[in-house]
Scaffold this active site. Structure first.
Site, mmCIF file in Angstrom:
data_model
loop_
_atom_site.group_PDB
_atom_site.id
_atom_site.type_symbol
_atom_site.label_atom_id
_atom_site.label_comp_id
_atom_site.label_asym_id
_atom_site.label_seq_id
_atom_site.Cartn_x
_atom_site.Cartn_y
_atom_site.Cartn_z
ATOM 1 N N SER A 148 3.583 -2.322 10.094
ATOM 2 C CA SER A 148 5.036 -2.245 10.283
ATOM 3 C C SER A 148 5.760 -3.544 9.903
ATOM 4 O O SER A 148 6.714 -3.958 10.568
ATOM 5 C CB SER A 148 5.378 -1.825 11.718
ATOM 6 O OG SER A 148 4.899 -0.506 11.963
ATOM 7 N N GLU A 193 -6.712 4.372 7.638
ATOM 8 C CA GLU A 193 -6.480 5.800 7.337
ATOM 9 C C GLU A 193 -7.698 6.404 6.640
ATOM 10 O O GLU A 193 -8.018 7.573 6.836
ATOM 11 C CB GLU A 193 -5.199 5.954 6.498
ATOM 12 C CG GLU A 193 -3.954 5.695 7.348
ATOM 13 C CD GLU A 193 -2.732 5.261 6.566
ATOM 14 O OE1 GLU A 193 -2.714 5.372 5.335
ATOM 15 O OE2 GLU A 193 -1.779 4.788 7.228
ATOM 16 N N GLU A 206 -5.278 -5.370 10.239
ATOM 17 C CA GLU A 206 -4.275 -4.332 10.443
ATOM 18 C C GLU A 206 -4.547 -3.615 11.762
ATOM 19 O O GLU A 206 -5.389 -2.693 11.805
ATOM 20 C CB GLU A 206 -4.317 -3.312 9.300
ATOM 21 C CG GLU A 206 -4.006 -3.913 7.948
ATOM 22 C CD GLU A 206 -3.432 -2.859 7.010
ATOM 23 O OE1 GLU A 206 -2.308 -3.037 6.550
ATOM 24 O OE2 GLU A 206 -4.107 -1.857 6.768
ATOM 25 N N GLY A 223 2.375 2.129 10.539
ATOM 26 C CA GLY A 223 3.274 3.273 10.410
ATOM 27 C C GLY A 223 3.940 3.675 11.714
ATOM 28 O O GLY A 223 4.542 4.742 11.808
ATOM 29 N N HIS A 281 -9.456 0.780 4.762
ATOM 30 C CA HIS A 281 -8.163 1.008 5.416
ATOM 31 C C HIS A 281 -8.360 1.972 6.586
ATOM 32 O O HIS A 281 -9.153 2.916 6.498
ATOM 33 C CB HIS A 281 -7.148 1.586 4.411
ATOM 34 C CG HIS A 281 -5.752 1.569 4.950
ATOM 35 N ND1 HIS A 281 -5.291 2.535 5.814
ATOM 36 C CD2 HIS A 281 -4.728 0.701 4.770
ATOM 37 C CE1 HIS A 281 -4.028 2.260 6.142
ATOM 38 N NE2 HIS A 281 -3.673 1.143 5.524
ATOM 39 N N ASN A 291 0.867 -1.183 0.000
ATOM 40 C CA ASN A 291 0.000 0.000 0.000
ATOM 41 C C ASN A 291 0.904 1.234 0.000
ATOM 42 O O ASN A 291 1.509 1.554 1.017
ATOM 43 C CB ASN A 291 -0.889 -0.015 1.249
ATOM 44 C CG ASN A 291 -1.704 1.252 1.375
ATOM 45 O OD1 ASN A 291 -1.863 1.997 0.399
ATOM 46 N ND2 ASN A 291 -2.219 1.509 2.566
ATOM 47 N N LYS A 315 0.011 4.266 -0.279
ATOM 48 C CA LYS A 315 -0.659 5.449 0.288
ATOM 49 C C LYS A 315 -0.477 6.646 -0.654
ATOM 50 O O LYS A 315 -0.520 6.481 -1.865
ATOM 51 C CB LYS A 315 -0.116 5.725 1.692
ATOM 52 C CG LYS A 315 -0.031 4.468 2.546
ATOM 53 C CD LYS A 315 0.293 4.738 3.974
ATOM 54 C CE LYS A 315 0.581 3.438 4.682
ATOM 55 N NZ LYS A 315 0.322 3.466 6.099
HETATM 56 C C1 PEP Z 1 -0.648 -0.010 5.710
HETATM 57 O O1 PEP Z 1 -0.670 1.138 5.298
HETATM 58 O O2 PEP Z 1 -1.552 -0.768 5.385
HETATM 59 C C2 PEP Z 1 0.448 -0.429 6.584
HETATM 60 C C3 PEP Z 1 0.396 -1.615 7.105
HETATM 61 O O3 PEP Z 1 1.469 0.477 6.784
HETATM 62 P P1 PEP Z 1 2.886 0.194 7.484
HETATM 63 O O4 PEP Z 1 3.441 -1.071 6.886
HETATM 64 O O5 PEP Z 1 3.723 1.391 7.180
HETATM 65 O O6 PEP Z 1 2.638 0.025 8.953
#
Ligand code: PEP
Length: 254
Positions: A216, A101, A171, A177, A99, A12, A14
């Protein structure tokens, strides 16, 4: 118990990597990652970079791609939004919905996420439903209740054939992040909850459902996360932005 299956490595991006950066990324990534038929690789670039991704992956159909978000309606006065119906023309075949976000920054509710899933399915795309709890919810012992609510809201709005095509991404919001990763045991527990919540919905096949872990993920922890029971792949943000790091992740278990 889930059955072993080929892992899915999903990226992803973003709001990172415009068309020029997408082309540069792909030039390097193609050198670093040879096609493998024992895994699925899919990248979710920003919508404006979908055509650049399509061009840059020419001759590499193993590098799938998708859209990060679509509007809950098919067409209309929604300035700045993208309709799922517009996506297939780019060559993209997957789509994210829900998601954290989007839920946090854009106010996507469970009801909107369900409608977006319907749009993705109607457009023939493979939807990934993202679910996960905040730290506050986890600490209040609400992990199971939060996952149940998010999954029920989505699945109740779909027909059986649609449900059969869903992929899930667990997630935990506190791991996205932040550099803080769920332990393999945490991931296994949550994936078990997601899988259990699918049973009872016509069209779902819990042992065969694909559930990704996101939060992460990096080259240093991909091996242990993929080895966790019930983890069928990963959804990666930050560590997917660098072609070498993403190639290292996509090479896991090869
Ligand atoms: C994501 O945006 O779905 C995500 C898991 O981000 P990150 O790997 O940076 O934590």
């Amino acid at each position: 118990m889930s059955e072993p299956r080929t892992p899915v490595f999903a990226a992803n991006w973003k709001m990172c990597h415009g068309p020029a950066e997408t082309a540069a990324f792909m030039e390097r990534f193609r050198e670093r990652h040879a096609p493998r038929d024992d895994a699925t690789v899919v990248v979710f670039p920003p919508a404006i970079s979908l055509p650049a991704f399509a061009e840059a992956r020419a001759g590499r159909p193993d590098l799938r791609f998708g859209v990060q978000d679509v509007h809950a309606e098919v067409e209309g006065a929604y300035t700045g939004a993208i309709s799922a119906a517009m996506v297939p023309a780019t060559g993209a075949t997957w789509g994210l919905a829900g998601h954290s976000e989007r839920r946090r920054e854009f106010g996507d509710t469970d009801a909107m996420v369900a409608r977006k899933l319907r749009r993705l399915l109607d457009a023939g795309l493979r939807p990934v439903l993202c679910v996960g709890e905040t730290l506050e919810e986890r600490e209040a012992g609400r992990l199971e209740a939060v996952l149940e609510t998010q999954i029920r809201a989505a699945l109740s709005a779909l027909h059986a054939e649609g449900r059969a095509r869903l992929v899930y991404a667990y997630e935990p919001v506190w791991a996205i992040g932040t550099g803080r990763t769920a332990s393999p045991a945490d991931a296994a527990e949550a994936h078990g909850i997601v899988r259990a919540r699918l049973s009872g919905f016509e069209g779902c096949d819990p042992p065969r459902s694909v559930i990704l872990y996101g939060g992460s993920v990096k080259p240093a922890n991909i091996g242990q996360l993929l080895a966790a029971p019930g983890v069928d792949g990963v959804l990666v943000g930050g560590a997917s932005l660098d072609p070498d790091s993403w190639a290292a992740i996509c090479g896991a278990g090869a």
